[in-house]
Motif scaffolding. Structure first.
Motif, short mmCIF file in Angstrom:
data_model
loop_
_atom_site.label_atom_id
_atom_site.label_comp_id
_atom_site.label_asym_id
_atom_site.label_seq_id
_atom_site.Cartn_x
_atom_site.Cartn_y
_atom_site.Cartn_z
N MET A 1 10.29 -18.38 19.98
CA MET A 1 8.89 -17.41 21.02
C MET A 1 8.07 -18.80 21.52
O MET A 1 7.64 -18.96 22.56
N GLN B 1 13.03 -13.89 11.18
CA GLN B 1 12.00 -13.54 11.73
C GLN B 1 11.07 -14.47 11.98
O GLN B 1 10.59 -14.36 13.55
N VAL B 2 10.80 -15.87 11.70
CA VAL B 2 10.32 -16.86 11.52
C VAL B 2 11.50 -17.97 12.75
O VAL B 2 10.71 -18.51 13.83
N GLY C 1 18.51 -15.30 5.88
CA GLY C 1 17.37 -14.06 4.98
C GLY C 1 16.37 -13.41 6.31
O GLY C 1 16.35 -13.75 7.74
N ARG C 2 16.07 -12.37 5.97
CA ARG C 2 15.41 -11.62 6.68
C ARG C 2 14.23 -12.25 7.16
O ARG C 2 13.46 -12.75 9.10
N PHE C 3 13.38 -12.36 6.95
CA PHE C 3 12.32 -13.18 7.49
C PHE C 3 12.44 -14.99 7.94
O PHE C 3 11.39 -14.70 9.10
N GLU C 4 13.53 -15.59 7.31
CA GLU C 4 13.93 -16.59 8.21
C GLU C 4 14.41 -16.45 9.40
O GLU C 4 14.30 -16.97 10.47
N TYR D 1 13.01 -16.50 15.26
CA TYR D 1 12.89 -16.27 16.71
C TYR D 1 11.00 -16.20 16.70
O TYR D 1 10.80 -16.76 18.05
N ALA D 2 9.83 -16.64 15.86
CA ALA D 2 8.52 -16.59 15.97
C ALA D 2 8.84 -18.23 16.91
O ALA D 2 8.26 -18.55 17.44
N ASP E 1 13.87 6.85 13.67
CA ASP E 1 14.28 8.50 13.42
C ASP E 1 15.30 8.11 12.67
O ASP E 1 16.02 7.37 13.01
N GLN F 1 10.98 -11.47 30.34
CA GLN F 1 10.25 -10.29 30.13
C GLN F 1 8.71 -11.49 30.64
O GLN F 1 7.73 -11.11 30.50
N ALA F 2 8.72 -12.41 29.14
CA ALA F 2 7.73 -13.25 28.64
C ALA F 2 7.63 -14.22 30.57
O ALA F 2 6.41 -14.18 30.54
N TRP G 1 14.33 -10.85 26.63
CA TRP G 1 12.62 -11.11 25.93
C TRP G 1 12.25 -12.61 27.00
O TRP G 1 10.93 -12.76 26.99
#
Lengths: 429, 429
Positions: free
Chosen positions: A170, A163-164, A158-161, A166-167, A2, A207-208, A204
């Motif tokens: 995790m 994400q990956v 980069g943005r996807f780097e 952190y993937a 929002d 929580q994991a 995180w």
């Protein structure tokens, strides 16, 4: 998202790393209360020490950004909800762990000034003032430096780097959790605040562990996360107590008694699972040999340096010599743990003693191997009391790599505490 | 999350899998316009065919939930923004690809009824009606079944198991992207709508390719994602055109000409990169041998069954025989691709022809090995035209595992098209 949330997020001039005075380790607050009662006027200096000289913090972290983060921490004060939680919550089965006079002081506290200077490719960061105030800088200062160093690396991705990245992190943590799941009777807590990758990542991780380990996960050292996630806050005491008490000792005799004086003060205040001996400040073996008998009655011991199995065997022998039953004693391992070592120690000691683990850096900051040049690998950064009332502090530890203090004083302490040759063990985190 | 968003999300009675009529493959719309112009009154039946009989769809997917999803698709109509995009966007370098009469029809379209019945552990799902309407069921029907099967498996997982599952899937895809990055001159599109893991996952895959592959990623077959992410919508035509044209043929002679009739209609409507031959419906070799010369002038060929290298070599020989320069021709590989095969084919054919890849199921649904029992592994589900104006359709393909139709008709088609022995190739996705 929002619009209001988005606008709100853009209002922040910086993205603060530490946003609460209770985003710190629980034992800091316990020790702070003890210091507030017993040594409130002691003047101390805490100093940042980067044991990993190959990490050029001053090249990686912009001084302006570091100052902004530290200044933000100085603007923090205890919120009403945080105060209510500290005053009203049950810690280690005890109500009103924090006394009204301490809470009143804490509610009015702002952290004292810091001194920051660039020296070569490192920062000199020191905090001076009264002990109860200065000691609360340790954890947030470390968390800020660790996270700023991480951000410097993440800025290049980069943005996807991202994400990956952190993937992968995790996945890595979850695979550890899946291995730990198989350990019958495991008890393990998060001790990873000070050298965490970031606050959100530590949150995180907790929580994991909650979902993945269930009952085996006994809590976190981080008060803010314990409050937010409604888990136990875990921790007892640290080396700074004997180090400052020792520095204040007027002569060798007083020095030799200083570590026991610390625990005598603690004995008056706490019982049960809070009576945990941290024996290694000036050598575990000597500490135990000289210990008064009432200490053998304490609940357990925390092994924080040296070879952990050797430390635990030493403690077991000591309890047996003092007529105590080791199977009723608690051994907390908290030094440089990762899954392999946890499994090995658990298998070796479960049943012989009550075993527990304080899992730190390799829980909340295992980004090893995830970016080129391993630029996110954790490293060994500490923030320690280096002097008290103008006298240098000394730490010997069970590992000479972790020793600190002026050379002549180290020699004196070794003589007073009867510390001989020690095995060197590489300190990675 | 703000309260309004949360309340809004709870208003959905179901979580719809397909939320837009353009959440479909671009070639469906191109073919639909062609059918709308050339064969608008043909009555067809499309039917779901699960080639992976070991996946008991009717045991995994609740019939009520399946009906809710299909009913939701029947409630969809083209939104104003979608219509504007189809009318105003440039596709394959051409403005007004979709003509006003087609767009007006499409704007008023609702998908026709479906027929669903449980038979053993499978569903019989068929769609009957006029060809341009029924054909638009294929992609959403497949996407719904694939995603409902996935959801059935995901329902068993905890919150962090889910996070870690997606973390692993992201890592897996990113590792593929990192390998593909090294290929000089790669051109690759997402063809993974029909057997995707989920819409959100396909959308993530497209964004990851955009960032990770840059120019090498030429677009997606999914119109909604192409619109939202502002990338090229990719696709030309499929087997359903020759299959239905062939079924409508009154005799063997007409049957033999049917596949060329399809391309003659296409030739009138399209040029450039949309002139792509799909030669394998009734055997590639025979199709090319009998092809009229104007077909050799087309831009390229799509290899969708059989051994892909053999198919490409066949095409290259054919172009050479017809006096065409293969280095100016486009070969699009689109059958059962994964990284290994893409690298192998690229290395073998780059420079000899212009090579392009339509990467499908193992791009958007490679969850192999990520949950126990491999319950999320993709499988081979299709939705095909099985009859046209009451006459059964037939597909031979270059792989007998992909053939379909009544036995006697298959025999007739083999005779008419001169198809002899074929190599069987296992169809996994």
């Amino acid at each position: 998202m929002d619009i209001a949330t988005r606008v709100w997020n853009h209002k922040w001039r910086i993205d603060p790393i530490v946003r609460s005075l209770i985003d710190t380790d629980f034992y800091k607050l316990l020790m702070c209360q003890s210091v507030f009662r017993n040594k409130p006027d002691t003047q101390v200096t805490f100093s940042l020490i980067n044991r990993s000289k190959h990490v050029p913090l001053a090249d990686l972290i912009d001084e302006g950004e570091l100052r902004e983060q530290l200044d933000h921490i100085r603007s923090l004060s205890l919120s009403r909800g945080e105060s209510t939680w500290l005053r009203g919550n049950t810690f280690y089965g005890k109500r009103q762990m924090f006394r009204p006079d301490f809470m009143e002081w804490f509610e009015n506290l702002r952290l004292p000034p810091y001194h920051l200077e660039r020296v070569g490719d490192q920062y000199e960061l020191t905090f001076e003032g009264s002990w109860p105030e200065v000691m609360l800088w340790e954890i947030p200062a470390l968390a800020v430096l660790m996270e700023l160093r991480g951000r410097a690396v993440l800025n290049e991705l980069g943005r996807f780097e991202l994400q990956v990245l952190y993937a992968r992190a995790m996945t890595k943590l979850w695979e550890k959790i899946e291995r730990l799941r198989d350990l019958e009777g495991l008890r393990l807590a998060d001790f990873g605040t000070r050298r965490r990758h970031s606050f959100l990542w530590q949150d995180w991780c907790v929580q994991a562990m909650l979902e993945g380990l269930g009952e085996a996960f006994v809590g976190t050292s981080n008060c803010l996360i314990a409050k937010n996630r409604d888990v136990e806050a875990i921790g007892t005491n640290a080396h700074e107590l004997p180090m400052v008490y020792a520095a204040l000792a007027p002569d060798d005799l007083a020095l030799r008694h200083a570590p026991y004086e610390v625990l005598a003060d603690w004995h008056e205040e706490h019982d049960g699972n809070l009576r945990i001996i941290l024996p290694d400040t000036y050598g575990t073996q000597g500490f135990l040999d000289e210990a008064p008998d009432w200490l053998a009655g304490w609940t357990g011991i925390r092994i924080d340096s040296g070879d952990p199995a050797t430390g635990a065997e030493t403690a077991i022998r000591w309890w047996q010599e003092r007529g105590e039953d080791p199977t009723e004693k608690l051994v907390i391992f908290s030094d440089g743990l990762d899954v392999e070592k946890i499994i090995e120690l658990h298998n070796r000691f479960a049943g012989r003693v009550r075993v527990s683990f304080g899992w730190g850096t390799l829980l909340t900051n295992d980004f090893r191997g995830l970016v080129p040049g391993d630029a996110l690998a954790p490293f060994s950064l500490v923030c320690k009391a280096v002097s008290a009332d103008g006298r240098a502090t000394v730490k010997l530890s069970d590992n000479p790599e972790k020793a600190m203090g002026p050379e002549d004083e180290v020699a004196r302490y070794k003589r007073v505490f009867g510390v001989g040759a020690q095995d060197r063990i590489a300190v990675e985190v």
